[in-house]
Design a protein around this motif. Sequence first.
Motif, PDB file in Angstrom:
ATOM      1  N   TYR A 102      -5.241 -36.032   5.449  1.00  0.00           N
ATOM      2  CA  TYR A 102      -6.255 -35.299   4.468  1.00  0.00           C
ATOM      3  C   TYR A 102      -6.549 -33.692   5.052  1.00  0.00           C
ATOM      4  O   TYR A 102      -6.582 -33.452   3.856  1.00  0.00           O
ATOM      5  CB  TYR A 102      -6.708 -36.652   5.034  1.00  0.00           C
ATOM      6  N   MET A 103      -6.598 -33.601   5.787  1.00  0.00           N
ATOM      7  CA  MET A 103      -7.319 -32.055   6.348  1.00  0.00           C
ATOM      8  C   MET A 103      -6.343 -30.888   6.201  1.00  0.00           C
ATOM      9  O   MET A 103      -7.177 -30.020   5.406  1.00  0.00           O
ATOM     10  CB  MET A 103      -7.692 -32.048   7.249  1.00  0.00           C
ATOM     11  N   LEU A 104      -5.099 -31.265   6.172  1.00  0.00           N
ATOM     12  CA  LEU A 104      -3.772 -30.541   5.149  1.00  0.00           C
ATOM     13  C   LEU A 104      -3.841 -30.690   3.863  1.00  0.00           C
ATOM     14  O   LEU A 104      -3.915 -29.019   3.226  1.00  0.00           O
ATOM     15  CB  LEU A 104      -2.342 -30.988   6.231  1.00  0.00           C
ATOM     16  N   GLY A 105      -4.186 -31.581   2.935  1.00  0.00           N
ATOM     17  CA  GLY A 105      -4.564 -31.831   1.680  1.00  0.00           C
ATOM     18  C   GLY A 105      -5.714 -30.939   1.302  1.00  0.00           C
ATOM     19  O   GLY A 105      -5.590 -29.875   0.629  1.00  0.00           O
ATOM     20  N   GLU A 106      -7.000 -30.921   1.965  1.00  0.00           N
ATOM     21  CA  GLU A 106      -7.628 -30.241   1.650  1.00  0.00           C
ATOM     22  C   GLU A 106      -7.959 -28.569   2.020  1.00  0.00           C
ATOM     23  O   GLU A 106      -8.231 -28.053   1.338  1.00  0.00           O
ATOM     24  CB  GLU A 106      -9.249 -30.637   2.502  1.00  0.00           C
ATOM     25  N   ARG A 107      -7.253 -28.829   3.044  1.00  0.00           N
ATOM     26  CA  ARG A 107      -6.933 -27.232   3.177  1.00  0.00           C
ATOM     27  C   ARG A 107      -6.122 -26.718   2.677  1.00  0.00           C
ATOM     28  O   ARG A 107      -6.417 -25.326   2.213  1.00  0.00           O
ATOM     29  CB  ARG A 107      -6.667 -26.587   4.962  1.00  0.00           C
ATOM     30  N   ALA A 108      -5.748 -26.956   2.094  1.00  0.00           N
ATOM     31  CA  ALA A 108      -4.300 -26.179   1.009  1.00  0.00           C
ATOM     32  C   ALA A 108      -4.556 -26.220  -0.305  1.00  0.00           C
ATOM     33  O   ALA A 108      -4.508 -25.122  -0.364  1.00  0.00           O
ATOM     34  CB  ALA A 108      -3.192 -27.709   1.354  1.00  0.00           C
ATOM     35  N   PHE A 109      -5.598 -27.297  -0.302  1.00  0.00           N
ATOM     36  CA  PHE A 109      -6.036 -27.005  -1.821  1.00  0.00           C
ATOM     37  C   PHE A 109      -7.551 -25.806  -1.336  1.00  0.00           C
ATOM     38  O   PHE A 109      -7.669 -25.112  -2.853  1.00  0.00           O
ATOM     39  CB  PHE A 109      -6.648 -28.222  -2.183  1.00  0.00           C
ATOM     40  N   ALA A 110      -8.169 -25.293  -0.630  1.00  0.00           N
ATOM     41  CA  ALA A 110      -9.107 -24.637  -0.742  1.00  0.00           C
ATOM     42  C   ALA A 110      -8.279 -23.465  -0.754  1.00  0.00           C
ATOM     43  O   ALA A 110      -8.991 -22.597  -1.501  1.00  0.00           O
ATOM     44  CB  ALA A 110      -9.383 -25.058   0.587  1.00  0.00           C
ATOM     45  N   ILE A 111      -7.186 -23.174   0.092  1.00  0.00           N
ATOM     46  CA  ILE A 111      -6.647 -21.685  -0.534  1.00  0.00           C
ATOM     47  C   ILE A 111      -5.856 -22.056  -1.688  1.00  0.00           C
ATOM     48  O   ILE A 111      -4.714 -20.739  -2.350  1.00  0.00           O
ATOM     49  CB  ILE A 111      -5.395 -21.395   1.075  1.00  0.00           C
ATOM     50  N   GLY A 112      -5.420 -22.776  -2.356  1.00  0.00           N
ATOM     51  CA  GLY A 112      -4.816 -22.935  -3.854  1.00  0.00           C
ATOM     52  C   GLY A 112      -2.931 -23.560  -3.545  1.00  0.00           C
ATOM     53  O   GLY A 112      -2.685 -22.917  -4.971  1.00  0.00           O
ATOM     54  N   ASP A 113      -3.472 -23.975  -2.345  1.00  0.00           N
ATOM     55  CA  ASP A 113      -1.207 -24.329  -2.305  1.00  0.00           C
ATOM     56  C   ASP A 113      -1.299 -25.973  -2.974  1.00  0.00           C
ATOM     57  O   ASP A 113      -2.036 -26.924  -1.685  1.00  0.00           O
ATOM     58  CB  ASP A 113      -0.900 -23.970  -0.935  1.00  0.00           C
ATOM     59  N   TYR A 114      -1.391 -26.196  -3.917  1.00  0.00           N
ATOM     60  CA  TYR A 114      -2.044 -27.556  -5.095  1.00  0.00           C
ATOM     61  C   TYR A 114      -0.308 -28.007  -4.828  1.00  0.00           C
ATOM     62  O   TYR A 114      -0.587 -29.184  -4.592  1.00  0.00           O
ATOM     63  CB  TYR A 114      -1.989 -27.175  -6.577  1.00  0.00           C
TER      64      TYR A 114
END
Length: 154
Positions: A102-114
């Motif tokens: 989940y946190m990987l998804g949050e952090r990836a979303f934050a940097i734009g790695d959709y």
Amino acid sequence: MPPKKGAKTPKHLIEEEQQPKNDLTALVMHIQEYPAYYAAAAAFIVVCLIAGVLYAAHINVRDQRLAADYMRALDAEEPAQQVAMLAELTDRPGGLRDEIHYMLGERAFAIGDYEQAREAFAAVRERFSGSPFAPDATEGLGFVLEDADEDYEG
């Protein structure tokens, strides 16, 4: 009348004398008769207990190491570095795997790695559907698809 000297005791009276009076006496007699069996059984139980304790200690250490690495990943200064460190942790066994995804998804979303965010949120939803992070991952997946302007069938 007392038995005559030299008279033999009938066999059925001897057998009655050897019969245990209760279950505890029967157990003691059986242990005395077959001590090796009981020693082996006791040794087996001790070995199983020791193996269980060692396994539990191993699982505890494994989970502590995973938690420590997870905290280090979240403490990284750069979001891209956080994503890279969290991605390395997703394949490790342990009790935090749902939260790590989940946190990987949050952090990836934050940097734009959709793409990576979508994969991480989908993993939480599919592999950890009973997790408390599953509803948030579903919502995160919606945000990813909205921001990435993609159609996702899942």
